[in-house]
Design an enzyme around this catalytic site. Sequence first.
Site, PDB file in Angstrom:
ATOM      1  N   GLY A  46     -61.075  24.966   6.388  1.00 16.65           N
ATOM      2  CA  GLY A  46     -61.599  23.906   7.243  1.00 16.65           C
ATOM      3  C   GLY A  46     -61.529  22.511   6.649  1.00 16.65           C
ATOM      4  O   GLY A  46     -61.929  21.547   7.279  1.00 16.65           O
ATOM      5  N   HIS A  47     -60.997  22.373   5.420  1.00 16.93           N
ATOM      6  CA  HIS A  47     -61.021  21.053   4.743  1.00 16.93           C
ATOM      7  C   HIS A  47     -59.690  20.771   4.073  1.00 16.93           C
ATOM      8  O   HIS A  47     -59.594  20.881   2.857  1.00 16.93           O
ATOM      9  CB  HIS A  47     -62.133  21.037   3.700  1.00 16.93           C
ATOM     10  CG  HIS A  47     -62.524  19.674   3.236  1.00 16.93           C
ATOM     11  ND1 HIS A  47     -61.922  19.033   2.177  1.00 16.93           N
ATOM     12  CD2 HIS A  47     -63.462  18.820   3.683  1.00 16.93           C
ATOM     13  CE1 HIS A  47     -62.492  17.858   1.981  1.00 16.93           C
ATOM     14  NE2 HIS A  47     -63.430  17.708   2.880  1.00 16.93           N
ATOM     15  N   PHE A  48     -58.720  20.376   4.646  1.00 20.43           N
ATOM     16  CA  PHE A  48     -58.455  20.261   6.078  1.00 20.43           C
ATOM     17  C   PHE A  48     -57.278  21.173   6.392  1.00 20.43           C
ATOM     18  O   PHE A  48     -56.369  21.251   5.570  1.00 20.43           O
ATOM     19  CB  PHE A  48     -58.109  18.813   6.441  1.00 20.43           C
ATOM     20  CG  PHE A  48     -59.201  17.840   6.072  1.00 20.43           C
ATOM     21  CD1 PHE A  48     -60.329  17.704   6.879  1.00 20.43           C
ATOM     22  CD2 PHE A  48     -59.131  17.092   4.917  1.00 20.43           C
ATOM     23  CE1 PHE A  48     -61.327  16.799   6.561  1.00 20.43           C
ATOM     24  CE2 PHE A  48     -60.137  16.187   4.584  1.00 20.43           C
ATOM     25  CZ  PHE A  48     -61.235  16.043   5.399  1.00 20.43           C
TER      26      PHE A  48
END
Length: 144
Positions: A46-48
Amino acid sequence: MDIYEILKYLPHRYPFILVDRVVSYEPGKQIVAIKNVSINEPYFVGHFPHYPVMPGVLIIEALAQAAALLTLKTENAAKNDAQVYYFVGIDGVRFKKPVAAGDQLVLKVNITRQIKGVWKYAARAEVDDQLVTEAELMCTARNI
């Protein structure tokens, strides 16, 4: 120190152990440690997703884990399950460059002061001999 010795000192475990190896240390003075940043790190989902970057807060945490190892080696104390090392302050944090999958993060921490159970450190993280993050950290041990 290899990962097996590191695990004897730090209470952290997957996915939160952020020091893979200690290259050198001088008790009471300094430590140099390594974090190999793999594309398999759980935070990269999720990052990124389009550009995997290690979260800055985890770079600071890696520096803190290196600082804890230095303190524990200085005090010649293996992990004590009744104690946890906590941040008591973080000053002067600067993020100079992003840390990406495939980078090797070199963690350099120096003890600058120790008074009444509070340790202060000058900490810097580098990739390819270039500064990526720097901060002054303060930590203390507390019984749980």
